[in-house]
Design a protein around this motif. Structure first.
Motif, PDB file in Angstrom:
ATOM      1  N   UNK A 259       0.807  -1.211   0.000  1.00 34.38           N
ATOM      2  CA  UNK A 259       0.000   0.000   0.000  1.00 34.38           C
ATOM      3  C   UNK A 259       0.843   1.264   0.000  1.00 34.38           C
ATOM      4  N   UNK A 260       1.948   1.269   0.775  1.00 36.87           N
ATOM      5  CA  UNK A 260       2.779   2.465   0.849  1.00 36.87           C
ATOM      6  C   UNK A 260       3.499   2.740  -0.461  1.00 36.87           C
ATOM      7  N   UNK A 261       3.709   1.701  -1.281  1.00 39.27           N
ATOM      8  CA  UNK A 261       4.363   1.882  -2.578  1.00 39.27           C
ATOM      9  C   UNK A 261       3.350   2.099  -3.702  1.00 39.27           C
ATOM     10  N   UNK A 262       2.073   2.049  -3.372  1.00 46.99           N
ATOM     11  CA  UNK A 262       1.066   2.287  -4.403  1.00 46.99           C
ATOM     12  C   UNK A 262       0.700   1.068  -5.217  1.00 46.99           C
ATOM     13  N   UNK A 263       1.052  -0.117  -4.727  1.00 50.87           N
ATOM     14  CA  UNK A 263       0.649  -1.326  -5.423  1.00 50.87           C
ATOM     15  C   UNK A 263       1.744  -1.937  -6.264  1.00 50.87           C
ATOM     16  N   UNK A 264       1.345  -2.658  -7.302  1.00 50.12           N
ATOM     17  CA  UNK A 264       2.267  -3.505  -8.062  1.00 50.12           C
ATOM     18  C   UNK A 264       3.096  -2.764  -9.095  1.00 50.12           C
TER      19      UNK A 264
END
Length: 777
Positions: free
Chosen positions: A264-269
């Motif tokens: 979540x903190x990286x914005x996903x895949x």
């Protein structure tokens, strides 16, 4: 199918829940920081007292001797430390030049190579060659061990003599391992890998056609690989052991498991896709290892090196062996890491039946009939117990549902060992893994249900012995692992939605640009400059400034000056080290608290206004096979059915636990006579499942119709003899003795051989067992 509480509780994240989570996070981290500060103050005061005690009696000459001895030792340790790091770099270069072969402590031979399959993958099946003095038992089923492809190379399951491989070999089992090569095959997908592993399973069965279905052992991410392989090949999979295997990626507890927020903190895949594009279409496993190391910066950036420095005369061999494996970084194709992140890390789709291995074809975990053992640890910060166990409640919302599906699941929890310790700890191998191997001979004869397993330690004549104890639990009891009844998983559904949007935007706008700029020829150079690799080759013989280190280190080893470990300067060093570790821990706690609070602020707020997908992850049961009714009528069956039913009827009235040692005694006493051991494994399991269903649902009718299964006097006599032998060797509860009397009345007019009145049993407990008294007489 009933929907668990997590889905029923509401499809939106309620405002008070968001505030309660943030308050809880603040309270937990505040208390944790206060405790760490108090501990540091206490340690400092203790070190000061030790300093005063050590310096009081010192004369100037003694102080000078203390100083010269300490600083000479300090200089020597420093040089030996740098030489060990140089040797680590040389080992890394040699391992890379050799093609990064599996680091297995046993000889092996390749049996099947999936690179030659119609759908090729960079996987192979190897047979472990038993060491001298260890022989395989022709009656033992084979083991297939799958190591994780999570950044590192294969070998962790057989890294030491005392390991999963070693334990299975010493128990007489043929052992195979699924290994993989550093470079994936061009175009390889996770479906290709799973199909290759399913083919490996068929190869093993063909090599051992009379030994029962192979046991599959999956370590960490090898666990979900094992269960996916079993789902594709349910008729070929034997018992499945999942060690530290994450299956419910959204699960965990707030203020305890920060790694679950990374997606979540990286914005996903999209970040995994970017990393793959920067690698020329290959995802570098070093990124995953870097994430693991970031969990504990105190150990990564100081503690590991200081432990080596403090124990430099003894620690170097162990350190170098582990670093050889830890520094072997393997690659994945872009398609592979994309599937893993979308379906597991972010999507959490496997247990809900939404993870597809081909268009319209999803992994159906409920098709599995193999018993499953789940081994996790409370000290594991990479795969916390919630991630290892919660998928069971997602797949089987109620205990009745699990039993109706004929499934046996056993959960084992360690109190403290860390993630890697589950696989590499010699103590865990001798204790937990040895008991797991022993239990697998009996687990398929357990009635369907969820069991908790505990390993008890016994001291007999100065020797340590272990015994596994099973007690039946309910699926609903898994909620005890959670705070807030898993409401904190609801915001992760918002992460999945954001991930899909970000990934689509990246694919449309950024991917073509990055792919054009980073050519495949440049990717190896970028990988070589990764910090984890750079700090290895930079500290090796490739660095001309380190050339003299080897000779100097040899000179130091032959002229070592050891410091006084109880002296004031050594105490001051340890105090400084504790302060540095405390500083890194403070940074980690502040970082994790900020990240967790931000996660719930962002995704919790999204969940306030949009439907949560948490309910969708629960399998609906549509299209599932009908397993609600047992095959056959309650008044039909043969002698083995009758013996199993009678045993289950007696067992259900006793204590809610089953001991592995008791299983062994029962098998020794009556195992051959009952008939289960002479049956194929699956047929025996079907008998147990069928009779367990009858006993569970209609115990009185199951008892009343028991004589119909053994109509002849000869069969009834055999059954009464079996029950009599068991009654004479085990202490029974009053209810069980009463049932034995009823069985006597149902099956024959004469008294049940070996049964005793309650007064006789009490006397036997006081004066010794009945067999012992007979022998004495």
């Amino acid at each position: 199918m009933a929907v668990p509480e997590t889905a029923e509780a509401g499809r939106r994240f309620e405002p008070f829940a968001l505030l309660s989570f943030q308050t809880r996070i603040a309270e937990v981290y505040q208390s944790r920081l206060a405790a760490a500060f108090d501990g540091y103050i206490a340690a400092t005061e203790a070190a000061n007292r030790a300093w005063i005690d050590a310096t009081k009696p010192l004369t100037p000459a003694q102080a000078w001797g203390e100083a010269t001895g300490y600083w000479t030792d300090f200089a020597q340790r420093s040089l030996l430390l740098w030489d060990t790091l140089r040797r680590r770099g040389n080992d890394w270069l040699a391992h890379e030049a050799a093609g990064k072969p599996p680091l297995i402590a046993f000889d092996y031979e390749i049996v099947a190579d999936a690179r030659r399959y119609a759908r090729p993958a960079n996987y192979a099946l190897v047979r472990i060659v038993a060491p001298s003095g260890v022989a395989a038992d022709p009656d033992k089923r084979p083991y297939v061990i799958i190591d994780p492809r999570a950044g590192h190379g294969p070998g962790i399951g057989g890294f030491k003599t005392d390991s999963e491989v070693g334990v299975a070999l010493r128990a007489g089992h043929p052992v195979y391992m699924v290994i993989f090569f550093p470079e994936p095959v061009l175009g390889q997908t996770l479906a290709d890998v799973t199909l290759a592993e399913a083919e490996f399973l068929r190869v093993v069965r063909a090599r051992h056609p009379t030994r029962g279905k192979p046991v599959i052992v999956g370590n960490c991410q090898g666990g979900w690989a094992a269960i996916m392989m079993g789902a594709l090949e349910p008729d070929g999979a034997g018992p499945i052991v999942m060690n530290g295997a994450p299956m419910s990626y959204w699960a965990g507890n707030d203020a305890e498991n920060p790694m679950r927020y990374a997606g979540g903190m990286l914005g996903g895949s999209w970040t995994a896709l970017l990393a793959s594009d920067l690698g020329g279409g290959r995802f570098d496993g070093a990124h995953l290892v870097e994430n693991f190391e970031a969990l504990n910066p105190a150990n990564t950036y100081f503690g590991k090196a200081y432990n080596l420095f403090a124990k430099i005369d003894t620690e170097a061999p162990r350190y170098l062996d582990f670093e050889r494996w830890w520094g072997g970084y393997f690659l994945m194709n872009r398609e592979e890491i994309g599937w893993i992140v979308d379906n597991l890390f972010v999507g959490n789709r496997l247990a809900s039946g939404r993870a597809e291995w081909a268009p319209g074809k999803a992994f159906d975990l409920r098709a599995l009939r193999s018993p499953i053992i789940l081994f996790a640890s409370l000290g594991d910060n990479i795969t916390p117990p919630q991630q290892a166990f919660n998928w069971v409640a997602d797949l089987y919302p109620t205990t009745e549902d699990l039993k109706a599906n004929g499934q046996v699941i056993v959960g084992l929890m360690h109190e403290s060992v860390g993630h890697l310790g589950i696989f590499v700890s010699a103590g865990v191998a001798r204790r937990e893994h040895t008991q797991i191997v022993d239990l697998l001979d009996y687990i398929e004869h357990l009635p369907p249900g969820l069991y908790g397993m505990k390993v008890e330690e016994q001291h007999v004549d100065g020797a340590v012995r272990y015994d596994a104890v099973l007690h039946e639990v309910r699926v609903e009891d898994l909620q005890k692992l959670q705070k807030y009844a898993r409401k904190d998983e609801i915001p992760f559904a918002a992460v999945e939605r954001v991930s899909r949007v970000n990934a689509a935007a990246y694919e449309r706008f950024a991917h073509p640009v990055v792919e054009a700029l980073v050519r495949p020829e440049v990717a190896p150079l970028l990988r070589a400059l990764h910090p984890l690799r750079a700090r290895r080759w930079a500290l090796s013989d490739l660095n001309p400034f380190l050339a003299p280190l080897g000779g100097w280190a040899d000179l130091v080893r032959s002229h070592r000056v050891m410091r006084d470990e109880t002296g004031p300067l050594a105490a001051a060093e340890r105090r400084a080290a504790a302060g540095i570790m405390a500083g890194w821990d403070l940074y980690r706690d502040l970082r994790d608290a900020a990240a967790e609070n931000l996660f719930f602020t962002v995704y919790g707020t999204m969940s306030l206004t949009s439907p949560a997908a948490s309910a969708d992850r629960i399998a609906t049961g549509a299209g599932r096979p009908d397993v609600g009714e047992p095959a056959g009528r309650i008044d039909e069956g043969g002698f083995t059915d009758a013996a199993v039913r009678a045993g289950l009827l007696v067992a259900r009235l006793g204590r809610n636990q089953r001991r592995l040692s008791t299983f062994k005694r029962i098998r020794a006493l009556v195992g051959r006579d009952v008939g289960l051991l002479a049956m194929p494994t699956e047929a025996a399991a079907q008998v147990v499942r069928r009779q367990a269903t009858f006993v569970e649902r209609e115990p009185e009718q199951a008892l009343a119709t028991l004589p119909n299964l053994v109509p002849s006097a000869e069969e009834r006599g055999r059954l009464l003899d079996i029950l009599g032998r068991l009654a004479s060797h085990f202490d029974l509860e009053p209810e069980q003795r009463a049932l034995m009397q009823r069985l006597q009345e149902l099956l024959g007019p004469e008294r049940l051989p070996g049964s005793r009145p309650e007064s006789d049993v009490a006397a036997g407990r006081e004066h010794g067992s009945e067999p012992a008294r007979r022998k004495a007489g």
